[in-house]
Design an enzyme around this catalytic site. Structure first.
Site, mmCIF file in Angstrom:
data_model
loop_
_atom_site.group_PDB
_atom_site.id
_atom_site.type_symbol
_atom_site.label_atom_id
_atom_site.label_comp_id
_atom_site.label_asym_id
_atom_site.label_seq_id
_atom_site.Cartn_x
_atom_site.Cartn_y
_atom_site.Cartn_z
ATOM 1 C CG ASN A 49 -1.915 1.051 1.286
ATOM 2 O OD1 ASN A 49 -2.054 1.743 0.435
ATOM 3 N ND2 ASN A 49 -3.146 0.645 2.114
ATOM 4 C CE LYS A 83 -0.353 2.904 7.046
ATOM 5 N NZ LYS A 83 -1.888 3.373 7.245
ATOM 6 N NE ARG A 118 -5.909 2.811 -0.742
ATOM 7 C CZ ARG A 118 -5.564 4.077 -0.503
ATOM 8 N NH1 ARG A 118 -4.322 4.161 -0.114
ATOM 9 N NH2 ARG A 118 -6.322 5.025 -0.722
ATOM 10 C CG HIS A 140 -12.015 6.566 1.398
ATOM 11 N ND1 HIS A 140 -12.693 7.462 1.982
ATOM 12 C CD2 HIS A 140 -10.988 6.664 1.751
ATOM 13 C CE1 HIS A 140 -11.827 8.171 2.545
ATOM 14 N NE2 HIS A 140 -10.582 7.770 2.520
ATOM 15 C CG HIS A 156 -13.269 5.919 5.358
ATOM 16 N ND1 HIS A 156 -12.571 4.542 5.257
ATOM 17 C CD2 HIS A 156 -12.414 6.643 5.229
ATOM 18 C CE1 HIS A 156 -11.243 4.571 5.395
ATOM 19 N NE2 HIS A 156 -10.985 6.027 5.385
ATOM 20 N N GLY A 214 -11.716 9.320 8.605
ATOM 21 C CA GLY A 214 -10.447 9.077 8.931
ATOM 22 C C GLY A 214 -9.658 10.485 8.714
ATOM 23 C CG ASN A 215 -5.861 11.697 8.937
ATOM 24 O OD1 ASN A 215 -6.071 12.556 9.635
ATOM 25 N ND2 ASN A 215 -4.894 10.918 8.820
ATOM 26 N N GLY A 216 -8.994 11.332 5.623
ATOM 27 C CA GLY A 216 -10.217 11.565 4.743
ATOM 28 C C GLY A 216 -11.370 11.107 4.894
ATOM 29 N NE ARG A 261 -8.005 14.878 1.725
ATOM 30 C CZ ARG A 261 -7.960 13.769 1.449
ATOM 31 N NH1 ARG A 261 -9.152 13.216 0.826
ATOM 32 N NH2 ARG A 261 -7.326 12.897 1.946
ATOM 33 C CD GLU A 318 -8.419 1.471 3.304
ATOM 34 O OE1 GLU A 318 -7.563 1.812 4.265
ATOM 35 O OE2 GLU A 318 -8.590 2.056 2.343
HETATM 36 P P1 ADP Z 1 -6.239 7.843 7.163
HETATM 37 O O1 ADP Z 1 -7.552 8.310 6.546
HETATM 38 O O2 ADP Z 1 -4.890 8.641 7.100
HETATM 39 O O3 ADP Z 1 -6.248 6.342 7.001
HETATM 40 P P2 ADP Z 1 -7.181 7.120 9.901
HETATM 41 O O4 ADP Z 1 -8.354 6.219 9.428
HETATM 42 O O5 ADP Z 1 -6.192 6.302 10.694
HETATM 43 O O6 ADP Z 1 -6.382 8.017 8.783
HETATM 44 O O7 ADP Z 1 -7.653 8.312 10.993
HETATM 45 C C1 ADP Z 1 -6.826 8.979 11.612
HETATM 46 C C2 ADP Z 1 -7.680 10.150 12.379
HETATM 47 O O8 ADP Z 1 -8.487 9.374 13.261
HETATM 48 C C3 ADP Z 1 -6.727 10.787 13.072
HETATM 49 O O9 ADP Z 1 -6.268 12.147 12.395
HETATM 50 C C4 ADP Z 1 -7.589 11.363 14.298
HETATM 51 O O10 ADP Z 1 -8.490 12.643 13.999
HETATM 52 C C5 ADP Z 1 -8.505 10.091 14.251
HETATM 53 N N1 ADP Z 1 -8.597 9.145 15.589
HETATM 54 C C6 ADP Z 1 -7.684 8.404 15.988
HETATM 55 N N2 ADP Z 1 -8.260 8.096 17.244
HETATM 56 C C7 ADP Z 1 -9.054 8.779 17.592
HETATM 57 C C8 ADP Z 1 -9.944 9.046 18.906
HETATM 58 N N3 ADP Z 1 -9.634 8.328 19.770
HETATM 59 N N4 ADP Z 1 -10.758 9.771 18.905
HETATM 60 C C9 ADP Z 1 -11.182 10.642 17.873
HETATM 61 N N5 ADP Z 1 -10.500 10.656 16.846
HETATM 62 C C10 ADP Z 1 -9.335 9.822 16.490
#
Ligand code: ADP
Length: 406
Positions: free
Chosen positions: A7, A14, A99, A187, A215, A217-219, A248, A391
């Site tokens: 990935n 990764k 990926r 995603h 989903h 995450g950061n995105g 974003r 993933e």
């Molecule tokens: P990516 O989209 O890069 O794969 P992830 O799915 O790992 O990212 O999500 C990362 C984000 O998850 C972090 O920036 C953070 O905002 C959020 N996060 C992680 N742990 C927690 C938590 N305990 N509470 C709230 N948000 C969290």
């Protein structure tokens, strides 16, 4: 069957190795035998390598980052050397799965990589300039290091390839359609995995489920999924459309972009940076793109953190509503990725307006941050499931299906 998953991202790579039986796939996601990450983000000119094995061996090392394929070779060497060794030789690897971010309209499924596929991924780099070239670099590095092992491309757009024309086309001039300017969605590997995993968790037939996958995450993106088909999604031509994200903006009035581009001294690159790096939670709060820090600042009474959180939730709720309309009903709301899996506050706030559907979160279950569990009350008319998105495991399964069951 030994499957290596690769990935490759712009700031980190990764990689992990699964050993799967040839006869059938395990139901529960297995732990990889070996997994490694390369991270370029912390120190200039240095790639941080960390490796761990299922048996518990660990390795941390800093590598000179001048040549990416040499760094990848050093990471892969830890498969067959030293404390983290799990292979006698590379030839034990049966297949490598990658990926690949953008498969455009060319791919609605995973494919075995051949020169023609590589060429198409190259052409699609026009639409994903930050990602597809890095994915190709990874494919080339594996060919150089592992020789003629079969390689498979698993696309992040493939799950959205069957969006209806009404969901996929932008209401600009029709020439855009001919230029490939349309909604691709991203995603997809995660959304598809979560839909499948949710059906397993609930013990229900996936074909009977209408599901919204969040989903976060950061995105961040949502997908409206009926059975195994994605009907709508929030990301579009690029991963910038849709929800407010860590850094974003998500969707904004395109007129703002025209206004900003007409300002003296403006440039496309600085606008790109603003929209991708300096917006979202980070841009509004002025604190961080990380939801944990936003929530901590809200606790301390920081007004802009509160505003950032409220905006994030407002937009999330609105887009859940849009997905609901695409499905015409809802059986399951799924939360996944960093925020979705770990933030009870976000799950509770996102679900709140949908009580009118009979959706009812169990507060204790929600607070417990349970993974791969249903956290709705028994009476709730909509199940709410937290899924740990995997993933890499999804990519390994795609490889297995193509190679063990061609
Ligand atoms: P990516 O989209 O890069 O794969 P992830 O799915 O790992 O990212 O999500 C990362 C984000 O998850 C972090 O920036 C953070 O905002 C959020 N996060 C992680 N742990 C927690 C938590 N305990 N509470 C709230 N948000 C969290």
């Amino acid at each position: 069957m030994k499957i290596l998953v690769f990935n490759a991202g712009s700031s980190s790579h990764k990689c992990c190795l699964y050993d799967l039986p040839c006869q059938s796939l395990p139901i529960e996601p297995p732990v990889p035998e070996w997994s490694a990450t390369l991270d370029w983000t912390h120190q200039q000119g240095i790639a941080e390598l960390s490796v761990k094995t299922e048996r518990g061996d660990r390795l941390q090392k800093n590598l000179a980052a001048d040549n990416r394929s040499a760094v990848i070779a050093q990471m892969l060497e830890t498969l067959q050397q030293g404390e983290t060794q799990v292979l006698e030789q590379f030839s034990e690897i049966d297949v490598v799965g990658h990926r690949v971010v953008h498969g455009g309209q060319a791919y609605s499924n995973s494919v075995l990589i051949c020169p023609e596929v590589t060429q198409t991924i190259q052409q699609l780099a026009e639409f994903a300039p930050l990602h597809n070239p890095i994915n190709l670099e990874g494919i080339a590095a594996i060919a150089e290091i592992l020789g003629t092992v079969p390689q498979v491309a698993v696309f992040d757009t493939a799950f959205h390839a069957h969006l209806s024309a009404a969901a996929a086309i932008y209401p600009g001039p029709y020439a855009w359609v001919e230029q490939g300017i349309r909604r691709y969605g991203f995603h997809g590997i995660s959304h598809q995995y979560c839909a499948h995993r949710t059906a397993q968790i609930l013990g229900q037939d996936q074909s009977s489920l209408r599901l919204i996958s969040c989903h976060l995450g950061n995105g961040c993106s949502l997908a409206a999924i009926a059975g195994d088909r994605c009907l709508d999604t929030t990301m579009g031509f690029t991963p910038l459309e849709g929800l407010m994200m860590g850094s974003r903006s998500g969707s904004v009035d395109p007129g703002i972009l025209l206004y900003l581009l007409r300002q003296p001294g403006s440039s496309v690159d600085s606008l790109d940076h603003t929209l991708n790096q300096d917006s979202g939670l980070k841009g509004i709060s002025g604190i961080s793109a990380d939801m944990r820090q936003i929530l901590a600042a809200v606790e301390q009474g920081e007004d802009r953190a509160r505003l950032a959180f409220d905006l994030y939730i407002h937009r999330l709720r609105g887009q859940i509503g849009a997905m609901l309309a695409a499905l015409g009903g809802l059986d399951v709301l799924v939360f996944t990725a960093g925020v979705g899996e770990n933030s009870p506050a976000v799950r509770a706030a996102a679900s709140e307006p949908f009580k009118f559907l009979g959706l009812e979160l169990d507060p204790a279950q929600n607070a417990a941050n349970l993974i791969d569990q249903d956290i709705a009350t028994p009476e709730s008319t909509v199940r709410v499931v937290v899924v740990h998105t995997q993933e890499d495991w999804a990519i390994a399964q795609e490889c297995w299906r193509l190679i063990a069951q061609p």
